[in-house]
Design a protein around this motif. Structure first.
Motif, PDB file in Angstrom:
ATOM      1  N   ARG A  20     -26.500 -72.726 -15.805  1.00  0.00           N
ATOM      2  CA  ARG A  20     -27.698 -71.903 -15.997  1.00  0.00           C
ATOM      3  C   ARG A  20     -28.911 -72.781 -16.305  1.00  0.00           C
ATOM      4  N   TRP A  21     -28.712 -73.836 -17.094  1.00  0.00           N
ATOM      5  CA  TRP A  21     -29.798 -74.754 -17.427  1.00  0.00           C
ATOM      6  C   TRP A  21     -30.276 -75.483 -16.178  1.00  0.00           C
ATOM      7  N   TRP A  22     -29.333 -75.936 -15.323  1.00  0.00           N
ATOM      8  CA  TRP A  22     -29.711 -76.618 -14.083  1.00  0.00           C
ATOM      9  C   TRP A  22     -30.511 -75.699 -13.183  1.00  0.00           C
ATOM     10  N   ILE A  23     -30.078 -74.461 -13.062  1.00  0.00           N
ATOM     11  CA  ILE A  23     -30.786 -73.501 -12.214  1.00  0.00           C
ATOM     12  C   ILE A  23     -32.181 -73.238 -12.772  1.00  0.00           C
ATOM     13  N   HIS A  24     -32.264 -73.061 -14.061  1.00  0.00           N
ATOM     14  CA  HIS A  24     -33.561 -72.841 -14.691  1.00  0.00           C
ATOM     15  C   HIS A  24     -34.485 -74.019 -14.429  1.00  0.00           C
ATOM     16  N   ASP A  25     -33.967 -75.212 -14.604  1.00  0.00           N
ATOM     17  CA  ASP A  25     -34.764 -76.418 -14.410  1.00  0.00           C
ATOM     18  C   ASP A  25     -35.246 -76.535 -12.967  1.00  0.00           C
ATOM     19  N   ALA A  26     -34.403 -76.173 -12.015  1.00  0.00           N
ATOM     20  CA  ALA A  26     -34.741 -76.326 -10.597  1.00  0.00           C
ATOM     21  C   ALA A  26     -35.605 -75.206 -10.033  1.00  0.00           C
ATOM     22  N   PHE A  27     -35.497 -74.005 -10.594  1.00  0.00           N
ATOM     23  CA  PHE A  27     -36.151 -72.865  -9.959  1.00  0.00           C
ATOM     24  C   PHE A  27     -37.121 -72.090 -10.839  1.00  0.00           C
ATOM     25  N   GLU A  28     -37.166 -72.355 -12.110  1.00  0.00           N
ATOM     26  CA  GLU A  28     -38.040 -71.546 -12.952  1.00  0.00           C
ATOM     27  C   GLU A  28     -39.210 -72.315 -13.546  1.00  0.00           C
ATOM     28  N   GLU A  29     -39.174 -73.627 -13.473  1.00  0.00           N
ATOM     29  CA  GLU A  29     -40.306 -74.411 -13.963  1.00  0.00           C
ATOM     30  C   GLU A  29     -41.372 -74.447 -12.868  1.00  0.00           C
ATOM     31  N   LYS A  30     -42.609 -74.202 -13.231  1.00  0.00           N
ATOM     32  CA  LYS A  30     -43.680 -74.120 -12.240  1.00  0.00           C
ATOM     33  C   LYS A  30     -43.791 -75.396 -11.409  1.00  0.00           C
ATOM     34  N   ALA A  31     -43.654 -76.553 -12.037  1.00  0.00           N
ATOM     35  CA  ALA A  31     -43.743 -77.815 -11.295  1.00  0.00           C
ATOM     36  C   ALA A  31     -42.636 -77.911 -10.251  1.00  0.00           C
ATOM     37  N   SER A  32     -41.440 -77.450 -10.585  1.00  0.00           N
ATOM     38  CA  SER A  32     -40.329 -77.472  -9.634  1.00  0.00           C
ATOM     39  C   SER A  32     -40.602 -76.537  -8.469  1.00  0.00           C
ATOM     40  N   LEU A  33     -41.126 -75.362  -8.770  1.00  0.00           N
ATOM     41  CA  LEU A  33     -41.408 -74.393  -7.718  1.00  0.00           C
ATOM     42  C   LEU A  33     -42.455 -74.916  -6.745  1.00  0.00           C
ATOM     43  N   MET A  34     -43.466 -75.610  -7.233  1.00  0.00           N
ATOM     44  CA  MET A  34     -44.499 -76.160  -6.367  1.00  0.00           C
ATOM     45  C   MET A  34     -43.913 -77.217  -5.427  1.00  0.00           C
ATOM     46  N   HIS A  35     -42.861 -77.867  -5.857  1.00  0.00           N
ATOM     47  CA  HIS A  35     -42.190 -78.869  -5.028  1.00  0.00           C
ATOM     48  C   HIS A  35     -41.611 -78.233  -3.763  1.00  0.00           C
ATOM     49  N   TYR A  36     -41.228 -76.966  -3.838  1.00  0.00           N
ATOM     50  CA  TYR A  36     -40.618 -76.271  -2.707  1.00  0.00           C
ATOM     51  C   TYR A  36     -41.641 -75.620  -1.781  1.00  0.00           C
ATOM     52  N   ARG A  37     -42.886 -75.591  -2.146  1.00  0.00           N
ATOM     53  CA  ARG A  37     -43.908 -74.901  -1.358  1.00  0.00           C
ATOM     54  C   ARG A  37     -43.957 -75.374   0.092  1.00  0.00           C
ATOM     55  N   PRO A  38     -43.983 -76.700   0.375  1.00  0.00           N
ATOM     56  CA  PRO A  38     -44.027 -77.123   1.784  1.00  0.00           C
ATOM     57  C   PRO A  38     -42.831 -76.608   2.589  1.00  0.00           C
ATOM     58  N   LEU A  39     -41.670 -76.575   1.994  1.00  0.00           N
ATOM     59  CA  LEU A  39     -40.472 -76.057   2.663  1.00  0.00           C
ATOM     60  C   LEU A  39     -40.637 -74.571   2.959  1.00  0.00           C
ATOM     61  N   GLN A  40     -41.143 -73.818   2.011  1.00  0.00           N
ATOM     62  CA  GLN A  40     -41.349 -72.383   2.211  1.00  0.00           C
ATOM     63  C   GLN A  40     -42.365 -72.125   3.329  1.00  0.00           C
ATOM     64  N   VAL A  41     -43.433 -72.897   3.339  1.00  0.00           N
ATOM     65  CA  VAL A  41     -44.452 -72.736   4.376  1.00  0.00           C
ATOM     66  C   VAL A  41     -43.867 -73.082   5.738  1.00  0.00           C
ATOM     67  N   ARG A  42     -43.127 -74.194   5.827  1.00  0.00           N
ATOM     68  CA  ARG A  42     -42.529 -74.589   7.102  1.00  0.00           C
ATOM     69  C   ARG A  42     -41.588 -73.517   7.631  1.00  0.00           C
ATOM     70  N   GLU A  43     -40.723 -72.988   6.777  1.00  0.00           N
ATOM     71  CA  GLU A  43     -39.766 -71.975   7.206  1.00  0.00           C
ATOM     72  C   GLU A  43     -40.466 -70.670   7.594  1.00  0.00           C
ATOM     73  N   THR A  44     -41.531 -70.331   6.910  1.00  0.00           N
ATOM     74  CA  THR A  44     -42.311 -69.136   7.260  1.00  0.00           C
ATOM     75  C   THR A  44     -42.935 -69.304   8.630  1.00  0.00           C
ATOM     76  N   LEU A  45     -43.526 -70.477   8.882  1.00  0.00           N
ATOM     77  CA  LEU A  45     -44.145 -70.726  10.185  1.00  0.00           C
ATOM     78  C   LEU A  45     -43.100 -70.754  11.300  1.00  0.00           C
ATOM     79  N   THR A  46     -41.915 -71.287  11.026  1.00  0.00           N
ATOM     80  CA  THR A  46     -40.848 -71.303  12.022  1.00  0.00           C
ATOM     81  C   THR A  46     -40.448 -69.879  12.389  1.00  0.00           C
ATOM     82  N   LEU A  47     -40.278 -69.029  11.386  1.00  0.00           N
ATOM     83  CA  LEU A  47     -39.923 -67.638  11.643  1.00  0.00           C
ATOM     84  C   LEU A  47     -41.006 -66.923  12.438  1.00  0.00           C
ATOM     85  N   LEU A  48     -42.241 -67.046  12.014  1.00  0.00           N
ATOM     86  CA  LEU A  48     -43.343 -66.365  12.701  1.00  0.00           C
ATOM     87  C   LEU A  48     -43.519 -66.870  14.126  1.00  0.00           C
ATOM     88  N   SER A  49     -43.356 -68.168  14.324  1.00  0.00           N
ATOM     89  CA  SER A  49     -43.463 -68.743  15.659  1.00  0.00           C
ATOM     90  C   SER A  49     -42.376 -68.185  16.574  1.00  0.00           C
TER      91      SER A  49
END
Length: 105
Positions: A20-49
């Motif tokens: 639970r601590w690992w998951i919290h650290d990876a997915f609930e800290e704002k800095a960690s979430l910002m790290h995933y933003r480029p991946l989310q944008v890429r996957e969104t563009l792939t789907l829309l394309s």
């Protein structure tokens, strides 16, 4: 079924708290979430394309590109889903089917 190592099936205790601590650290800290933003944008563009190019194949696009699945697989395993025939997609489909089948027996 061998699911005792899956976080949602771990009994409460020290091991569960560590996961639970690992998951919290990876997915609930704002800095960690910002790290995933480029991946989310890429996957969104792939789907829309894909949807724009071949809208009649929308189910295939969502199967390949289940946005959440593509993001989770890349974050967890470092593997980019590139097609419906991707081995990770096939494994996930089989696991889902077998779990549903086992639950219905």
């Amino acid at each position: 079924m061998g699911w005792d190592t899956v976080v949602t099936h771990i009994t409460y205790g020290e091991r569960f708290r560590q996961h639970r601590w690992w998951i919290h650290d990876a997915f609930e800290e704002k800095a960690s979430l910002m790290h995933y933003r480029p991946l989310q944008v890429r996957e969104t563009l792939t789907l829309l394309s894909g949807l724009a190019e071949t809208p009649e194949q929308f189910m295939s696009h969502f199967k390949r590109q289940s946005f959440a699945a593509a993001v989770i697989v890349e974050i967890t395993y470092g593997h980019s889903i590139t097609s419906v025939d991707d081995p990770f997609i096939k494994i996930a489909d089989r696991a889902t089917s077998e779990t549903v089948r086992a639950g219905n027996d």
